[in-house]
Design a protein around this motif. Structure first.
Motif, PDB file in Angstrom:
ATOM      1  N   LYS A 119      71.623 -14.565   6.623  1.00  0.00           N
ATOM      2  CA  LYS A 119      70.924 -15.678   5.976  1.00  0.00           C
ATOM      3  C   LYS A 119      69.412 -15.446   5.898  1.00  0.00           C
ATOM      4  CE  LYS A 119      74.656 -18.136   5.416  1.00  0.00           C
ATOM      5  NZ  LYS A 119      75.629 -17.096   5.743  1.00  0.00           N
ATOM      6  N   LYS A 120      68.926 -14.380   6.493  1.00  0.00           N
ATOM      7  CA  LYS A 120      67.498 -14.070   6.417  1.00  0.00           C
ATOM      8  C   LYS A 120      67.329 -12.565   6.514  1.00  0.00           C
ATOM      9  CE  LYS A 120      63.007 -15.530   8.250  1.00  0.00           C
ATOM     10  NZ  LYS A 120      62.296 -16.411   9.219  1.00  0.00           N
ATOM     11  N   ILE A 121      66.684 -11.966   5.513  1.00  0.00           N
ATOM     12  CA  ILE A 121      66.558 -10.515   5.451  1.00  0.00           C
ATOM     13  C   ILE A 121      65.094 -10.166   5.131  1.00  0.00           C
ATOM     14  CG2 ILE A 121      67.403  -8.386   4.395  1.00  0.00           C
ATOM     15  CD1 ILE A 121      69.874  -9.921   3.497  1.00  0.00           C
ATOM     16  N   HIS A 122      64.553  -9.234   5.864  1.00  0.00           N
ATOM     17  CA  HIS A 122      63.167  -8.794   5.637  1.00  0.00           C
ATOM     18  C   HIS A 122      63.160  -7.582   4.703  1.00  0.00           C
ATOM     19  CE1 HIS A 122      58.947  -8.231   6.289  1.00  0.00           C
ATOM     20  NE2 HIS A 122      59.108  -7.064   6.899  1.00  0.00           N
ATOM     21  N   ARG A 123      62.384  -7.703   3.632  1.00  0.00           N
ATOM     22  CA  ARG A 123      62.233  -6.652   2.622  1.00  0.00           C
ATOM     23  C   ARG A 123      63.588  -6.108   2.151  1.00  0.00           C
ATOM     24  NH1 ARG A 123      57.035  -3.267   5.032  1.00  0.00           N
ATOM     25  NH2 ARG A 123      55.520  -4.977   4.788  1.00  0.00           N
ATOM     26  N   PRO A 124      64.423  -6.948   1.620  1.00  0.00           N
ATOM     27  CA  PRO A 124      65.741  -6.469   1.166  1.00  0.00           C
ATOM     28  C   PRO A 124      65.645  -5.771  -0.191  1.00  0.00           C
ATOM     29  CG  PRO A 124      65.481  -8.783   0.627  1.00  0.00           C
ATOM     30  CD  PRO A 124      64.219  -8.379   1.354  1.00  0.00           C
ATOM     31  N   LYS A 125      66.569  -4.852  -0.435  1.00  0.00           N
ATOM     32  CA  LYS A 125      66.745  -4.317  -1.782  1.00  0.00           C
ATOM     33  C   LYS A 125      67.693  -5.271  -2.514  1.00  0.00           C
ATOM     34  CE  LYS A 125      65.986   0.544  -0.603  1.00  0.00           C
ATOM     35  NZ  LYS A 125      66.568   1.915  -0.597  1.00  0.00           N
ATOM     36  N   ILE A 126      67.328  -5.609  -3.745  1.00  0.00           N
ATOM     37  CA  ILE A 126      68.037  -6.666  -4.477  1.00  0.00           C
ATOM     38  C   ILE A 126      68.659  -6.071  -5.735  1.00  0.00           C
ATOM     39  CG2 ILE A 126      67.796  -8.908  -5.603  1.00  0.00           C
ATOM     40  CD1 ILE A 126      65.219  -9.237  -3.839  1.00  0.00           C
ATOM     41  N   LEU A 127      69.958  -6.322  -5.917  1.00  0.00           N
ATOM     42  CA  LEU A 127      70.688  -5.841  -7.090  1.00  0.00           C
ATOM     43  C   LEU A 127      71.190  -7.046  -7.885  1.00  0.00           C
ATOM     44  CD1 LEU A 127      71.944  -3.475  -8.693  1.00  0.00           C
ATOM     45  CD2 LEU A 127      73.969  -3.676  -7.206  1.00  0.00           C
ATOM     46  N   LEU A 128      70.898  -7.049  -9.175  1.00  0.00           N
ATOM     47  CA  LEU A 128      71.309  -8.143 -10.052  1.00  0.00           C
ATOM     48  C   LEU A 128      72.343  -7.625 -11.042  1.00  0.00           C
ATOM     49  CD1 LEU A 128      67.757  -9.607 -10.813  1.00  0.00           C
ATOM     50  CD2 LEU A 128      69.275 -10.118  -8.894  1.00  0.00           C
ATOM     51  N   LEU A 129      73.437  -8.375 -11.196  1.00  0.00           N
ATOM     52  CA  LEU A 129      74.559  -7.917 -12.007  1.00  0.00           C
ATOM     53  C   LEU A 129      74.945  -8.946 -13.058  1.00  0.00           C
ATOM     54  CD1 LEU A 129      76.834  -6.596  -9.099  1.00  0.00           C
ATOM     55  CD2 LEU A 129      75.323  -5.236 -10.563  1.00  0.00           C
ATOM     56  N   ASN A 130      75.619  -8.452 -14.072  1.00  0.00           N
ATOM     57  CA  ASN A 130      76.228  -9.316 -15.078  1.00  0.00           C
ATOM     58  C   ASN A 130      77.671  -8.864 -15.274  1.00  0.00           C
ATOM     59  OD1 ASN A 130      76.595 -11.241 -17.070  1.00  0.00           O
ATOM     60  ND2 ASN A 130      75.789  -9.923 -18.695  1.00  0.00           N
ATOM     61  N   CYS A 147      61.515  -7.885  -2.304  1.00  0.00           N
ATOM     62  CA  CYS A 147      60.532  -8.919  -1.995  1.00  0.00           C
ATOM     63  C   CYS A 147      60.270  -8.870  -0.498  1.00  0.00           C
ATOM     64  CB  CYS A 147      61.041 -10.304  -2.411  1.00  0.00           C
ATOM     65  SG  CYS A 147      62.517 -10.852  -1.522  1.00  0.00           S
ATOM     66  N   GLU A 148      59.344  -9.690  -0.042  1.00  0.00           N
ATOM     67  CA  GLU A 148      59.005  -9.646   1.378  1.00  0.00           C
ATOM     68  C   GLU A 148      60.102 -10.273   2.233  1.00  0.00           C
ATOM     69  OE1 GLU A 148      56.525  -8.279   4.381  1.00  0.00           O
ATOM     70  OE2 GLU A 148      56.388  -7.988   2.199  1.00  0.00           O
ATOM     71  N   TRP A 149      60.583 -11.445   1.809  1.00  0.00           N
ATOM     72  CA  TRP A 149      61.609 -12.135   2.585  1.00  0.00           C
ATOM     73  C   TRP A 149      62.655 -12.757   1.657  1.00  0.00           C
ATOM     74  CZ3 TRP A 149      62.516 -11.902   7.644  1.00  0.00           C
ATOM     75  CH2 TRP A 149      61.474 -11.550   8.500  1.00  0.00           C
ATOM     76  N   PHE A 150      63.911 -12.617   2.040  1.00  0.00           N
ATOM     77  CA  PHE A 150      64.985 -13.423   1.459  1.00  0.00           C
ATOM     78  C   PHE A 150      65.484 -14.343   2.555  1.00  0.00           C
ATOM     79  CE2 PHE A 150      69.555 -14.164   1.487  1.00  0.00           C
ATOM     80  CZ  PHE A 150      69.685 -14.923   0.330  1.00  0.00           C
ATOM     81  N   GLU A 151      65.692 -15.626   2.191  1.00  0.00           N
ATOM     82  CA  GLU A 151      66.120 -16.584   3.199  1.00  0.00           C
ATOM     83  C   GLU A 151      66.973 -17.669   2.552  1.00  0.00           C
ATOM     84  OE1 GLU A 151      64.164 -19.541   6.607  1.00  0.00           O
ATOM     85  OE2 GLU A 151      62.881 -18.535   5.134  1.00  0.00           O
ATOM     86  N   GLU A 152      68.015 -18.066   3.259  1.00  0.00           N
ATOM     87  CA  GLU A 152      68.807 -19.222   2.851  1.00  0.00           C
ATOM     88  C   GLU A 152      68.576 -20.329   3.865  1.00  0.00           C
ATOM     89  OE1 GLU A 152      73.431 -20.393   3.021  1.00  0.00           O
ATOM     90  OE2 GLU A 152      73.000 -18.763   1.606  1.00  0.00           O
ATOM     91  N   ARG A 153      68.141 -21.493   3.365  1.00  0.00           N
ATOM     92  CA  ARG A 153      67.883 -22.589   4.305  1.00  0.00           C
ATOM     93  C   ARG A 153      68.257 -23.926   3.689  1.00  0.00           C
ATOM     94  NH1 ARG A 153      62.268 -21.147   3.209  1.00  0.00           N
ATOM     95  NH2 ARG A 153      61.203 -22.805   2.053  1.00  0.00           N
ATOM     96  N   GLN A 154      68.337 -24.924   4.563  1.00  0.00           N
ATOM     97  CA  GLN A 154      68.767 -26.253   4.170  1.00  0.00           C
ATOM     98  C   GLN A 154      67.597 -27.054   3.610  1.00  0.00           C
ATOM     99  OE1 GLN A 154      72.038 -26.856   4.804  1.00  0.00           O
ATOM    100  NE2 GLN A 154      72.206 -28.945   4.047  1.00  0.00           N
ATOM    101  N   VAL A 155      67.825 -27.715   2.475  1.00  0.00           N
ATOM    102  CA  VAL A 155      66.851 -28.654   1.910  1.00  0.00           C
ATOM    103  C   VAL A 155      67.617 -29.942   1.611  1.00  0.00           C
ATOM    104  CG1 VAL A 155      65.210 -29.151   0.076  1.00  0.00           C
ATOM    105  CG2 VAL A 155      65.501 -26.793   0.882  1.00  0.00           C
ATOM    106  N   GLY A 156      67.389 -30.962   2.413  1.00  0.00           N
ATOM    107  CA  GLY A 156      68.169 -32.187   2.266  1.00  0.00           C
ATOM    108  C   GLY A 156      69.630 -31.906   2.543  1.00  0.00           C
ATOM    109  N   ALA A 157      70.487 -32.288   1.617  1.00  0.00           N
ATOM    110  CA  ALA A 157      71.920 -32.048   1.779  1.00  0.00           C
ATOM    111  C   ALA A 157      72.361 -30.765   1.094  1.00  0.00           C
ATOM    112  CB  ALA A 157      72.698 -33.234   1.203  1.00  0.00           C
ATOM    113  N   GLU A 158      71.419 -29.986   0.563  1.00  0.00           N
ATOM    114  CA  GLU A 158      71.747 -28.785  -0.195  1.00  0.00           C
ATOM    115  C   GLU A 158      71.265 -27.536   0.538  1.00  0.00           C
ATOM    116  OE1 GLU A 158      73.498 -28.974  -2.854  1.00  0.00           O
ATOM    117  OE2 GLU A 158      73.279 -31.050  -3.525  1.00  0.00           O
ATOM    118  N   ARG A 159      71.925 -26.415   0.226  1.00  0.00           N
ATOM    119  CA  ARG A 159      71.478 -25.112   0.703  1.00  0.00           C
ATOM    120  C   ARG A 159      70.777 -24.395  -0.451  1.00  0.00           C
ATOM    121  NH1 ARG A 159      71.424 -23.917   5.975  1.00  0.00           N
ATOM    122  NH2 ARG A 159      71.907 -21.740   5.559  1.00  0.00           N
TER     123      ARG A 159
END
Length: 565
Positions: free
Chosen positions: A247-258, A363-375
Motif C-alpha cells: 500500500k506504500k512504495i518508495h520510487r516505484p516503477k510504474i507500468l500503464l496498460l490498455n 514518482c517519489e511515492w505511491f500510496e493508498e490511503r483512506q479519505v472519508g469512506a473511500e480509498r
C-alpha cells in the motif's frame, strides 16, 4: 408561397413549413431572450439567489452559475439558444462572468427594441453597437491595471524573495476570492482561493488544467477539503488478493496498460469441436499460457505499480500480490492519462517487445490511503510533469457539485490572471466607468448613432443595477450616487457598489479584483450575440414535430412547465 400580380401563386415551400418574418419576428426573438435573462437576473452577485432545477431523470441541480443553469434548462427557442451559447463560450474561455454576459446581451436587445418599434433599421443599430464596443474595448485597455511585474516572480525560474512571492500570491488569491464571492461557498472563499492558487502554481509553465484533478468525497466538513501535490484517484474495483498488495512504495516503477489481464469466457454461441479430451485440454492450457505469458513479461519489466484501463482479474491480482506488486484495473481514462503525463510513462497496448525506458515511469511515492469512506491511490513527487489533485469534502452531492463548479471558476480566474495580468475592479465599477465614457462620447457625435451609443451606455449599467437589486437596496438612489462619483473625478473610476452598506466605495482599495479579460470577453460576446439576433428577420420551421419551438425554456427533460416567448 410567392405571388406576382396577374399570375397564379408559385409554391416555394412545403405546406408544413412555418415562416415568420419582418420586424415583428425580431421583436419576438428579443422577447424570448428577455425571458432567459429574467431567469438569471436574480443570481448575479454576492447577494444573488440560487436556482433549484429538477431534471427529467430526477437529478436535482442547485447553482447560480449562468452557464450551468442554461445548460440544465435545455432552451429550445432558436434565438434564445444563442444566449446559452455565449454563456458556454464565456465559461470555457475565462471561466467566470457567465451570468453577466447573458444579462448584458439581454439588456442590449431590450434597449434596441424601442428603436426597432420607432422604425430604426436593425443594421443601423448593429453598426452603432459595434462602434460602441470598439470604444469601450480601447478604454478598457487603457484603464486596466498591469500587474505583470508583481506576478513575474511566480513564473520566473530565478529564486525570488519570500515577500515578493507572497505579494504575488496575494494578488491571485484576491482575484480568486472575487470569483468565489458570489458562490455557494462564499463564506469559505479565502480557504478555497488559497487552494485554487496553490493548485495552479503547482503546474508547469504551460498551466495545463488537465493536470488538475478534482475528486469529490461525501462526508466531513467543507474545511476538510485539501490539495494533494500529485495525481490521485479513487480506488477501483478489486478482486481477491488485493489486501496482500503493498500500500506504500518508495520510487516505484510504474507500468500503464490498455489490455485485459483476465481469463475471458467465449462469446455467446461460440463453438469449438474437439475429437478428444487431450485436444480440449490443449485449448484450456493455451488460455492459461497466454495470460501467464503476459504476467511474466510484466513482472520482468521490474514494475511495482501496474495500472490498466481494462479489467485486471482475480488471477492476475493474486499473481501480482505474491510478487509485491500493486495493480488496479478499470482506471478511468482521464486519471490514467494524468498519471502517464505526471510519471513519464506511456500507455502500452501490448506487453510484447516493450521498450522499458519508454514504457515505465516513476514518482517519489505511491500510496493508498483512506479519505472519508473511500480509498484513494496517490502518486506524489512526480518529476516529468507537475500536477495536483483537489479532494472536496461536503455533506451532500448537490453541495459538492456546486463546490466543484465554483472551484473551477476560481482556478480559471487564477490561470487567466497569470497569462493575461491586467486587472480591473469589480462591483459594477468598470461598467459605470465605461458607461460614463460612452455617454461623454455620444454627446460629441450627431445623428442616430448618438442615441444608440447612449443606449449601449445605459445597457452597461444593468450590471451594477442588478447587483443593487439583488442586495435589496434602493437602486435609484445608489445608481445616482455612483453616476455622480464617476462624473466628478477621474480618480473615482474604480468606485462601485458596496453590497454590505448600500453605499458607493472604492472597489480597488477593497480588493474586489478580476481579470480585464473577463470583462473584455463578456462585452465582445454580448455585443456579437445581440447583433446576431438583430440580424435575423425571418424564422423558418421545417418540421411539424417542432411547432412548439417557440417555447422559451424547458427545464430538464420537459418537467417544471413551459414558458412561451
Amino acid at each position: 408561397m410567392a405571388q406576382v400580380s396577374g399570375y397564379p401563386p408559385i409554391i416555394i415551400l412545403k405546406d408544413d413549413v412555418d415562416a415568420s418574418q419582418g420586424i415583428g419576428q425580431i421583436i419576438s426573438n428579443i422577447n424570448a431572450c428577455e425571458q432567459v435573462v429574467d431567469v438569471l437576473r436574480s443570481t448575479l452577485g454576492p447577494r444573488g439567489m440560487d436556482k433549484l432545477i429538477q431534471g427529467g431523470d430526477g437529478k436535482v441541480t442547485i447553482s447560480n452559475d449562468g452557464a450551468t443553469i442554461l445548460r440544465v434548462l435545455q432552451i429550445v427557442h432558436p434565438a434564445a439558444r444563442l444566449l446559452a451559447d455565449i454563456a458556454k463560450s464565456q465559461d470555457e474561455e475565462v471561466g467566470d462572468g457567465t451570468t453577466s454576459v447573458v444579462l448584458l446581451a439581454g439588456e442590449l436587445l431590450r434597449q434596441a427594441k424601442s428603436f426597432l418599434e420607432d422604425g430604426v433599421h436593425p443594421r443601423v443599430i448593429m453598426s452603432a453597437y459595434r462602434k460602441a464596443y470598439q470604444l469601450i474595448a480601447e478604454r478598457l485597455r487603457r484603464i486596466a491595471v498591469d500587474v505583470a511585474p508583481q506576478l513575474s516572480v511566480l513564473m520566473s525560474s530565478e529564486r525570488a524573495s519570500e515577500a515578493d512571492t507572497e505579494a504575488a500570491r496575494s494578488i491571485l488569491r484576491r482575484c480568486a476570492g472575487t470569483a468565489l464571492n458570489s458562490k455557494l461557498i462564499a463564506q469559505y472563499r479565502e480557504f478555497f482561493a488559497a487552494i485554487a492558487v496553490d493548485a495552479v502554481l503547482a503546474l508547469d509553465a504551460d498551466l495545463d488544467l488537465d493536470l488538475i484533478g478534482v475528486k469529490k468525497v461525501n462526508g466531513g466538513s467543507v474545511s476538510d477539503s485539501s490539495l494533494v501535490p500529485g495525481v490521485g484517484f479513487k480506488k477501483t474495483f478489486s478482486y481477491a488478493g488485493f489486501e496482500q498488495q503493498p500500500k506504500k512504495i518508495h520510487r516505484p516503477k510504474i507500468l500503464l496498460l490498455n489490455l485485459e489481464l483476465e481469463l475471458k469466457s467465449e462469446k455467446e454461441n461460440a463453438e469449438v469441436r474437439v475429437q478428444s479430451a487431450a485436444a480440449y485440454q490443449q485449448i484450456v492450457d493455451a488460455e492459461w499460457n497466454i495470460i501467464y505469458e503476459k504476467l511474466e513479461k510484466i513482472v520482468a519489466t521490474g514494475a511495482r505499480v501496474v495500472l490498466s484501463r481494462l479489467a485486471i482479474g482475480d488471477l492476475a491480482t493474486q499473481y501480482f500480490a505474491d510478487r509485491e506488486i500493486f495493480c488496479a484495473g478499470r482506471v478511468p481514462d482521464a486519471d490514467l492519462q494524468r498519471v502517464a503525463r505526471a510519471v513519464g510513462a506511456r500507455v502500452q497496448t501490448t506487453v510484447h517487445d516493450m521498450r522499458i525506458e519508454d514504457a515505465l515511469g516513476t514518482c517519489e511515492w505511491f500510496e493508498e490511503r483512506q479519505v472519508g469512506a473511500e480509498r484513494f491511490n496517490f502518486f506524489t513527487g512526480c518529476k516529468e510533469a507537475k500536477s495536483a489533485t483537489i479532494l472536496l469534502r461536503g455533506g451532500s452531492e448537490q453541495f459538492l457539485d456546486e463546490t466543484e463548479r465554483s472551484l473551477h471558476d476560481a482556478i480559471m480566474i487564477v490561470r487567466r490572471t497569470l497569462k493575461y495580468p491586467q486587472l480591473v475592479a469589480g462591483g459594477g465599477a468598470v461598467e459605470m466607468e465605461l458607461s460614463k465614457y460612452l455617454r461623454e462620447h455620444s454627446r460629441r457625435i450627431q445623428g442616430k448613432a448618438q442615441l444608440l451609443i447612449a443606449a449601449y451606455a445605459k445597457a452597461l449599467e444593468t450590471i451594477p443595477r442588478t447587483l443593487c437589486e439583488n442586495a435589496g437596496f434602493d437602486t435609484t438612489d445608489l445608481m445616482n450616487k455612483l453616476r455622480a462619483k464617476h462624473a466628478t473625478s477621474e480618480e473615482n473610476q474604480w468606485v462601485g457598489a458596496n453590497l454590505e452598506t448600500g453605499e458607493p466605495h472604492d472597489c480597488w482599495e477593497n480588493y474586489i479584483w478580476e481579470p480585464a479579460l473577463i470583462r473584455s470577453n463578456a462585452f465582445a460576446a454580448a455585443t456579437e450575440a445581440a447583433c446576431t439576433i438583430l440580424s435575423v428577420d425571418e424564422t423558418l420551421k421545417t418540421e411539424t414535430g417542432e411547432r412548439d419551438a417557440g417555447a422559451g425554456l424547458v427545464p430538464g427533460h420537459g418537467t417544471g412547465g413551459r414558458h412561451r416567448a
